[in-house]
Design an enzyme around this catalytic site. Structure first.
Site, PDB file in Angstrom:
ATOM      1  N   GLU A 131       2.215  12.294  23.587  1.00  0.00           N
ATOM      2  CA  GLU A 131       1.906  13.324  22.575  1.00  0.00           C
ATOM      3  C   GLU A 131       1.107  14.457  23.201  1.00  0.00           C
ATOM      4  O   GLU A 131       0.477  14.276  24.235  1.00  0.00           O
ATOM      5  CB  GLU A 131       1.152  12.709  21.392  1.00  0.00           C
ATOM      6  CG  GLU A 131      -0.194  12.132  21.763  1.00  0.00           C
ATOM      7  CD  GLU A 131      -0.820  11.313  20.651  1.00  0.00           C
ATOM      8  OE1 GLU A 131      -0.225  11.167  19.576  1.00  0.00           O
ATOM      9  OE2 GLU A 131      -1.927  10.806  20.872  1.00  0.00           O
ATOM     10  N   LYS A 133      -1.769  17.047  24.200  1.00  0.00           N
ATOM     11  CA  LYS A 133      -3.225  16.983  24.255  1.00  0.00           C
ATOM     12  C   LYS A 133      -3.734  18.275  23.628  1.00  0.00           C
ATOM     13  O   LYS A 133      -3.580  19.364  24.180  1.00  0.00           O
ATOM     14  CB  LYS A 133      -3.707  16.870  25.701  1.00  0.00           C
ATOM     15  CG  LYS A 133      -5.209  16.700  25.816  1.00  0.00           C
ATOM     16  CD  LYS A 133      -5.575  16.305  27.237  1.00  0.00           C
ATOM     17  CE  LYS A 133      -7.043  15.984  27.410  1.00  0.00           C
ATOM     18  NZ  LYS A 133      -7.944  17.030  26.993  1.00  0.00           N
ATOM     19  N   ASP A 135      -6.095  21.171  22.428  1.00  0.00           N
ATOM     20  CA  ASP A 135      -7.291  21.785  22.987  1.00  0.00           C
ATOM     21  C   ASP A 135      -8.227  22.186  21.849  1.00  0.00           C
ATOM     22  O   ASP A 135      -8.248  23.331  21.399  1.00  0.00           O
ATOM     23  CB  ASP A 135      -6.894  23.009  23.819  1.00  0.00           C
ATOM     24  CG  ASP A 135      -7.986  23.401  24.791  1.00  0.00           C
ATOM     25  OD1 ASP A 135      -8.965  22.639  24.918  1.00  0.00           O
ATOM     26  OD2 ASP A 135      -7.862  24.465  25.422  1.00  0.00           O
ATOM     27  N   TYR A 242      -5.200  10.932  15.912  1.00  0.00           N
ATOM     28  CA  TYR A 242      -4.384  10.188  16.879  1.00  0.00           C
ATOM     29  C   TYR A 242      -4.989   8.873  17.356  1.00  0.00           C
ATOM     30  O   TYR A 242      -4.420   8.189  18.170  1.00  0.00           O
ATOM     31  CB  TYR A 242      -4.081  11.069  18.101  1.00  0.00           C
ATOM     32  CG  TYR A 242      -5.313  11.761  18.659  1.00  0.00           C
ATOM     33  CD1 TYR A 242      -6.324  11.032  19.279  1.00  0.00           C
ATOM     34  CD2 TYR A 242      -5.476  13.136  18.545  1.00  0.00           C
ATOM     35  CE1 TYR A 242      -7.452  11.647  19.771  1.00  0.00           C
ATOM     36  CE2 TYR A 242      -6.608  13.770  19.035  1.00  0.00           C
ATOM     37  CZ  TYR A 242      -7.586  13.020  19.647  1.00  0.00           C
ATOM     38  OH  TYR A 242      -8.714  13.630  20.121  1.00  0.00           O
ATOM     39  N   LYS A 330      -2.270  17.011  32.904  1.00  0.00           N
ATOM     40  CA  LYS A 330      -2.663  18.396  32.622  1.00  0.00           C
ATOM     41  C   LYS A 330      -1.568  19.376  33.018  1.00  0.00           C
ATOM     42  O   LYS A 330      -0.854  19.142  33.981  1.00  0.00           O
ATOM     43  CB  LYS A 330      -3.935  18.746  33.406  1.00  0.00           C
ATOM     44  CG  LYS A 330      -5.165  17.977  32.971  1.00  0.00           C
ATOM     45  CD  LYS A 330      -5.633  18.448  31.619  1.00  0.00           C
ATOM     46  CE  LYS A 330      -7.022  17.983  31.268  1.00  0.00           C
ATOM     47  NZ  LYS A 330      -8.119  18.683  31.850  1.00  0.00           N
ATOM     48  N   CYS A 422     -26.787  51.956  35.223  1.00  0.00           N
ATOM     49  CA  CYS A 422     -25.903  51.749  34.081  1.00  0.00           C
ATOM     50  C   CYS A 422     -24.850  52.869  34.056  1.00  0.00           C
ATOM     51  O   CYS A 422     -25.206  54.048  34.079  1.00  0.00           O
ATOM     52  CB  CYS A 422     -26.723  51.771  32.800  1.00  0.00           C
ATOM     53  SG  CYS A 422     -25.701  51.792  31.325  1.00  0.00           S
ATOM     54  N   CYS A 425     -25.566  55.152  30.663  1.00  0.00           N
ATOM     55  CA  CYS A 425     -26.727  56.027  30.463  1.00  0.00           C
ATOM     56  C   CYS A 425     -27.446  56.391  31.752  1.00  0.00           C
ATOM     57  O   CYS A 425     -28.364  57.205  31.743  1.00  0.00           O
ATOM     58  CB  CYS A 425     -27.712  55.388  29.486  1.00  0.00           C
ATOM     59  SG  CYS A 425     -28.600  53.994  30.189  1.00  0.00           S
ATOM     60  N   CYS A 440     -28.715  46.676  32.010  1.00  0.00           N
ATOM     61  CA  CYS A 440     -29.188  48.049  31.935  1.00  0.00           C
ATOM     62  C   CYS A 440     -30.574  48.012  31.309  1.00  0.00           C
ATOM     63  O   CYS A 440     -30.798  47.315  30.325  1.00  0.00           O
ATOM     64  CB  CYS A 440     -28.236  48.857  31.055  1.00  0.00           C
ATOM     65  SG  CYS A 440     -28.948  50.389  30.456  1.00  0.00           S
ATOM     66  N   CYS A 446     -29.843  53.838  25.699  1.00  0.00           N
ATOM     67  CA  CYS A 446     -28.494  53.730  26.251  1.00  0.00           C
ATOM     68  C   CYS A 446     -27.498  53.728  25.093  1.00  0.00           C
ATOM     69  O   CYS A 446     -27.539  52.840  24.245  1.00  0.00           O
ATOM     70  CB  CYS A 446     -28.363  52.440  27.059  1.00  0.00           C
ATOM     71  SG  CYS A 446     -26.686  52.111  27.627  1.00  0.00           S
TER      72      CYS A 446
HETATM   73  S1  IVH Z   1      -6.761   9.880  23.045  1.00  0.00           S
HETATM   74  C1  IVH Z   1      -9.772   6.560  24.393  1.00  0.00           C
HETATM   75  N1  IVH Z   1      -5.044  11.741  22.330  1.00  0.00           N
HETATM   76  O1  IVH Z   1      -8.920  14.839  24.936  1.00  0.00           O
HETATM   77  C2  IVH Z   1      -8.965   7.805  24.449  1.00  0.00           C
HETATM   78  N2  IVH Z   1      -7.190  12.424  23.090  1.00  0.00           N
HETATM   79  O2  IVH Z   1      -9.935  14.467  27.649  1.00  0.00           O
HETATM   80  C3  IVH Z   1      -9.094   8.625  23.241  1.00  0.00           C
HETATM   81  N3  IVH Z   1      -7.523  14.845  23.017  1.00  0.00           N
HETATM   82  O3  IVH Z   1     -11.790  13.028  24.046  1.00  0.00           O
HETATM   83  C4  IVH Z   1      -8.477   9.947  23.365  1.00  0.00           C
HETATM   84  N4  IVH Z   1      -5.549  15.376  22.213  1.00  0.00           N
HETATM   85  O4  IVH Z   1     -10.946  14.889  22.465  1.00  0.00           O
HETATM   86  C5  IVH Z   1      -6.274  11.476  22.806  1.00  0.00           C
HETATM   87  N5  IVH Z   1      -3.457  13.263  21.632  1.00  0.00           N
HETATM   88  C6  IVH Z   1      -4.667  13.010  22.096  1.00  0.00           C
HETATM   89  C7  IVH Z   1      -5.595  14.032  22.356  1.00  0.00           C
HETATM   90  C8  IVH Z   1      -6.846  13.696  22.863  1.00  0.00           C
HETATM   91  C9  IVH Z   1      -6.727  15.833  22.616  1.00  0.00           C
HETATM   92  C10 IVH Z   1      -8.881  15.035  23.546  1.00  0.00           C
HETATM   93  C11 IVH Z   1      -9.913  14.092  22.983  1.00  0.00           C
HETATM   94  C12 IVH Z   1     -10.436  13.333  24.159  1.00  0.00           C
HETATM   95  C13 IVH Z   1     -10.153  14.276  25.285  1.00  0.00           C
HETATM   96  C14 IVH Z   1     -10.082  13.565  26.612  1.00  0.00           C
END
Ligand code: IVH
Length: 692
Positions: A131, A133, A135, A242, A330, A422, A425, A440, A446
């Protein structure tokens, strides 16, 4: 942020023990500062990649010198400790982070490790739930008998901040869940803001003169971590769920089944979640999501793989702060090569000079980029960025692109000379010893700062002058009607008559609004001056401590000498650290700032002394108290707030002026100081009895 002195140019293998020790100390401090900037202030000053590099270097040094690992090492923490102001919530099950995979081999290694650990035969498949991740900012919401009882941020993983009221403002997160629900369950997920909502909100904030956020993640975090949930309620926050923490009555057998339950209970789940049963399938999903990434309505910074079977998850367990059964793959930041055409220096409200790269427009992962941040002088010097260079730029999850490195210097180019004046000014621009920013010194003279400061001066929390929005301030400034705060009080009707958009009535209203503010409380006045780092809370502390404008001014001027009693008095005020003290003293050291105060007085402004509420019944009114050691009945911030409300001054260190020290278990040097100075010491219990 301070680039603390380290030996980062020396290879880890070549460090002496002494150098390693010094660098670990510097890294601990630096990473902690960046943690606060990211997690508490929601305003990171370095990129994620730079942050990761610091953490990696720390780990590499620790690996070579295991005896030097510090108690406050970044390797022992997840994020920053909970911020003051929120109640703390210990997590029944810690909120952990995830290991990272960057390259394909890392993913193969991850699955191989799992196979070896579980001793699986070759034909046994490892199903993975895959799934995005998200942000955003993680949260944990505890439901007891289907009712949401408490919600918290991650904090340092062990203890988070109580954001129950804030979470309840998010419509997607139910207050009640029904059906086949465990007796107790902590639902975990991510609060985020869509890219579109983020852009619209920033626009609204700009018009209202509010805080502008760097990216959707910071906007979500800043909005969720509001002490006033009414503010959170106005922000377009969304969520995905999740995972779970503590649970009584777990019935599901796979991660996938859990997601189906979440859906049935009414929680928002990501519709891209899917199950894969080979490394090849997982990687295909990674490619697919990567190419869809720019078009998704929200930011993601990778993809998460989780072993689907719970019995396997249980056997796999955890290594230090991350599960062995999950990892985050990542996305690499999107990069492109282009030419740096110019370096522009912008000047902000507090006078900070910020270098901005003007680039030959280039397409980076679907977005045209023509500007990039260069952060500050050190950053330009470190990367030796020069005008005309061919540079690599990158756009990560954040919206502000960055210059990663120089590919090729332009022929005949010279190192960039950061201005000492600066650009707006012409006043001197200076850097304080331990600061990365150049400022500045023009202050209110300014123009770049003046308009912003005037806007701040009349804003709701300061002089609160109705009818003077940003546009009017700008127009008045450029027409030389109002150049500095005192000019407001000299505005005459004749000068305004005939201006476009100003009828007789609105002029009268404005002048009446200004006249009403000719008398103002000290607290608002201090805040209105717009001294860097002096927000409402600090202004209140100062007003409370010094009582009158005269004694505050005297104190600030005398504090110029660091050996003086005035300096010690200033820095002994709880929550006023050396950095704030430097800004306060610096403000009064500038003649043009003192001139502003004089002009305001001449224009007839009266600043009222801070009125202490009637405290005749309070046994600690007017007393200076110090808390030390662990408090057992109440939180430290709660105790301080209560003491302030009872008319006491709260100091951070013990001096001759201290009247009372409240010492809990574990009290150390402050207790010793109190004993040496003969200051009265009481236990928490005795103190509570005293204040009734
Ligand atoms: S699972 C024990 N699933 O990423 C593991 N984390 O870098 C629990 N995050 O602390 C995390 N999307 O804040 C999980 N689909 C996803 C996520 C996710 C974002 C974040 C979460 C976690 C951090 C780790």
């Amino acid at each position: 942020m301070t680039p603390a002195l380290t030996n980062r140019d020396i290879a880890v293998a070549k460090l002496t023990e002494k150098q390693a020790k010094a660098e670990l100390q510097a890294l601990a401090k630096l990473v902690a500062e960046h943690d606060v900037a990211y997690h508490q202030d929601d305003a990171p000053t370095i990129s994620d990649a730079e942050y990761d590099a610091l953490v990696k270097r720390n780990a590499a040094i620790e690996k070579r010198f295991p005896d030097l690992v510090r108690a406050d090492s970044p390797s022992k923490r997840v994020g920053a400790a909970a911020a003051g102001g929120f109640k703390k919530v210990p997590h029944a099950v810690p909120m952990l982070s995830l290991g990272n995979a960057f390259a394909e081999e890392d993913v193969t290694d991850f699955v191989d490790r799992i196979r070896r650990f579980l001793d699986l035969s070759e034909d046994e498949k490892v199903e993975m739930l895959v799934e995005p991740k998200i942000d955003g900012l993680s949260f944990s919401a505890r439901y007891e008998r289907g009712r949401l009882v408490v919600a918290a941020t991650r904090g340092d993983g062990a203890v988070g901040e109580d954001i129950t009221a804030n979470i309840k403002t998010i419509k997607e997160i139910p207050d009640f869940i029904m059906g086949d629900v465990p007796k107790v369950i902590e639902i975990r997920g991510e609060v985020y803001m869509t890219k579109q909502d983020f852009a619209a909100m920033n626009e609204r904030q700009a018009i209202a003169g509010g805080k502008i956020f760097a990216n959707p993640r910071n906007a979500a975090a800043g909005s969720l971590r509001q002490l006033d949930p009414k503010i959170t309620a106005q922000r377009p926050l969304r969520a995905f769920t999740y995972a779970w923490g503590a649970v009584e009555g777990l019935t599901w057998k796979t991660q996938w089944e859990f997601i189906q339950n979440l859906k049935a209970w009414g929680f928002p789940v990501n519709k891209r979640a899917t199950v894969c049963n080979s490394v090849a399938a997982v990687l295909k999903e990674y490619e697919k999501l990567g190419s869809d990434r720019a078009g998704l309505p929200y930011d993601i910074d990778g993809i998460v793989y989780k072993v689907n079977r719970l019995d396997w998850q249980k056997r796999l367990g955890f290594v230090s702060r991350a599960p062995r059964w999950a990892t985050a793959h990542k996305f690499s930041a999107e990069q492109a090569e282009t030419q740096l055409e110019n370096i522009e220096i912008q000047v902000g409200r507090t006078g900070a000079l910020t270098p901005v790269a003007h680039l030959k427009p280039v397409n980076v992962g679907g977005v045209m980029v023509s500007r990039a941040t260069l952060h500050n002088e050190d950053e330009i010097a470190r990367k030796d960025i020069r005008v005309g260079d061919t540079v690599i730029i990158q756009r990560a999850g954040d919206v502000i692109p960055q210059v990663v490195e120089v590919k090729k210097h332009a022929s005949g180019s010279k190192p960039f000379a950061f201005p000492r004046k600066c650009p707006v000014c012409g006043s001197l621009a200076v850097r304080e010893d331990d600061q990365a920013v150049t400022r500045c010194t023009g202050g209110l003279v300014c123009p770049a700062q003046a308009v912003e400061r005037l806007r701040h001066f009349v804003s709701r929390e300061a002089f609160d002058i109705e009818g003077l929005g940003e546009k009017n301030i700008e127009a008045f400034f450029s027409d030389e009607l109002v150049q500095s705060p005192a000019d407001l009080f000299k505005l005459k009707k004749e000068k305004l008559v005939g201006r476009e958009g100003w009828g007789d009535k609105s002029i009268d209203n404005l002048l009446a609004a200004i006249a009403r503010r000719k008398t103002i409380g000290l607290e608002r006045f201090i805040y209105a001056l717009g001294i860097p780092q002096v927000g409402q809370a600090t202004a209140r502390l100062l007003a409370h401590h010094y009582g009158s404008l005269e004694s505050w001014e005297q104190g600030m001027t005398a504090a110029k000498n660091e050996e003086s009693d005035a300096f010690r008095e200033l820095t002994s005020i709880e929550q006023i650290g050396p950095a704030v003290a430097t800004d306060l003293i610096g403000f009064f050291a500038e003649k043009h700032n003192r001139d502003v105060l004089t002009a305001l007085r001449k224009a007839g402004l009266t600043v009222e002394d801070f009125v202490r509420p009637d405290m005749s019944g309070s046994p600690i009114a007017g007393k200076t108290v110090v808390f030390t050691g662990t408090l057992e009945k109440m939180g430290r911030n709660e105790a301080k707030a209560q003491a302030l409300a009872l008319g006491a001054k709260v100091a951070g260190s013990v001096s001759k002026k201290t009247d009372l020290v409240i010492a809990g278990p574990g009290a150390g040097s402050k207790l010793k100081d109190a004993e040496a100075l003969g200051v009265k010491v009481v236990t928490e219990e005795e103190y509570l009895k005293l204040i009734g």
